[in-house]
Write an enzyme that holds these catalytic residues in place. Structure first.
Site, PDB file in Angstrom:
ATOM      1  N   THR A  53      79.662  87.519  53.057  1.00  0.00           N
ATOM      2  CA  THR A  53      79.978  88.775  54.005  1.00  0.00           C
ATOM      3  C   THR A  53      80.928  88.627  54.775  1.00  0.00           C
ATOM      4  OG1 THR A  53      79.267  87.103  55.863  1.00  0.00           O
ATOM      5  CG2 THR A  53      78.270  89.450  54.791  1.00  0.00           C
ATOM      6  N   THR A  55      83.460  87.942  57.602  1.00  0.00           N
ATOM      7  CA  THR A  55      83.610  86.179  58.666  1.00  0.00           C
ATOM      8  C   THR A  55      83.164  85.038  58.559  1.00  0.00           C
ATOM      9  OG1 THR A  55      83.659  87.908  60.454  1.00  0.00           O
ATOM     10  CG2 THR A  55      83.449  85.256  61.060  1.00  0.00           C
ATOM     11  N   CYS A  56      81.752  85.293  57.335  1.00  0.00           N
ATOM     12  CA  CYS A  56      81.556  83.848  56.925  1.00  0.00           C
ATOM     13  C   CYS A  56      81.873  83.392  55.203  1.00  0.00           C
ATOM     14  CB  CYS A  56      79.871  84.344  56.328  1.00  0.00           C
ATOM     15  SG  CYS A  56      79.139  84.755  57.561  1.00  0.00           S
ATOM     16  N   SER A  57      83.016  84.339  54.518  1.00  0.00           N
ATOM     17  CA  SER A  57      83.627  84.514  53.398  1.00  0.00           C
ATOM     18  C   SER A  57      84.953  84.236  53.786  1.00  0.00           C
ATOM     19  CB  SER A  57      83.660  85.036  52.523  1.00  0.00           C
ATOM     20  OG  SER A  57      82.170  85.292  52.473  1.00  0.00           O
ATOM     21  N   LEU A  61      82.783  79.501  56.083  1.00  0.00           N
ATOM     22  CA  LEU A  61      82.792  78.600  55.540  1.00  0.00           C
ATOM     23  C   LEU A  61      83.919  77.693  54.844  1.00  0.00           C
ATOM     24  CD1 LEU A  61      81.269  77.119  53.799  1.00  0.00           C
ATOM     25  CD2 LEU A  61      81.037  79.860  51.986  1.00  0.00           C
TER      26      LEU A  61
END
Length: 182
Positions: A53, A55-57, A61
């Site tokens: 996703t 924001t996560c990627s 992370l």
């Protein structure tokens, strides 16, 4: 969760590389427990709504991946990224992100996430049950510090990001280090 709380005992169904298997997909199932991940270590755990996703990627992370060396200097042994995704998805995400420093933990059924009180519905996005975004410093299986994004609720229209960012955790680690008795 609050500081001083022990993490719940959960068994995670992971997929680990085993070259003895051979072929194009040399992975086998391996159960890993909460104790296997956290006993005897001081770690940063962060959790997010989903692998791959935006924001996560793009931010969370990669930010933790880049911060590992600095966090290690402040007494962190490992950084774990947990998501309510299966082991196949988490391994492919780790590969796509070229992770060297962060270990991914698949919480496919959401059992751990539910037991720490962070399981939310994201049906409005077609995700189903997922983790609310948070981070924690864990020492030997006990919460030392907790960083939860504000506004936790089911089908949240927003995806807040900041309280659980690597910069926030790093700031806490630096302050905690300074305030330790000599």
């Amino acid at each position: 969760m609050t500081p001083g709380t022990r993490l719940p005992d959960v068994t995670f169904r992971t997929r680990v590389r085993d070259d003895a298997i051979g072929g194009a997909n040399p992975y086998r199932w391996q159960d890993v427990t909460t104790a296997d991940y956290f006993a005897g270590k001081r770690v940063v755990l962060f959790s997010l709504p989903g692998a791959f996703t935006p924001t996560c990627s793009t931010y969370q992370l990669p930010g933790y991946e880049a911060a590992f060396g600095d966090m290690q200097k402040l007494g962190i042994d490992a950084i774990y990224c947990l998501s309510v995704n299966d082991g196949f998805v988490m391994n492919q995400w780790a590969k796509a992100q070229a992770l060297q420093n962060v270990t991914v933990i698949p919480d496919g059924s959401g059992e751990f996430t539910d037991k720490v009180g962070m399981l939310v519905r994201k049906d409005n996005l077609g995700f189903g049950a997922r983790s609310w975004r948070y981070a924690a410093v864990i020492h030997d299986g006990v919460v030392e510090a907790w960083f939860e994004e504000p506004g936790r609720c089911d089908d949240c229209a927003d995806d807040p990001y900041g309280a659980s960012a690597p910069e926030a955790v790093m700031g806490w680690l630096q302050t905690a280090r300074v305030s330790e008795p000599a």
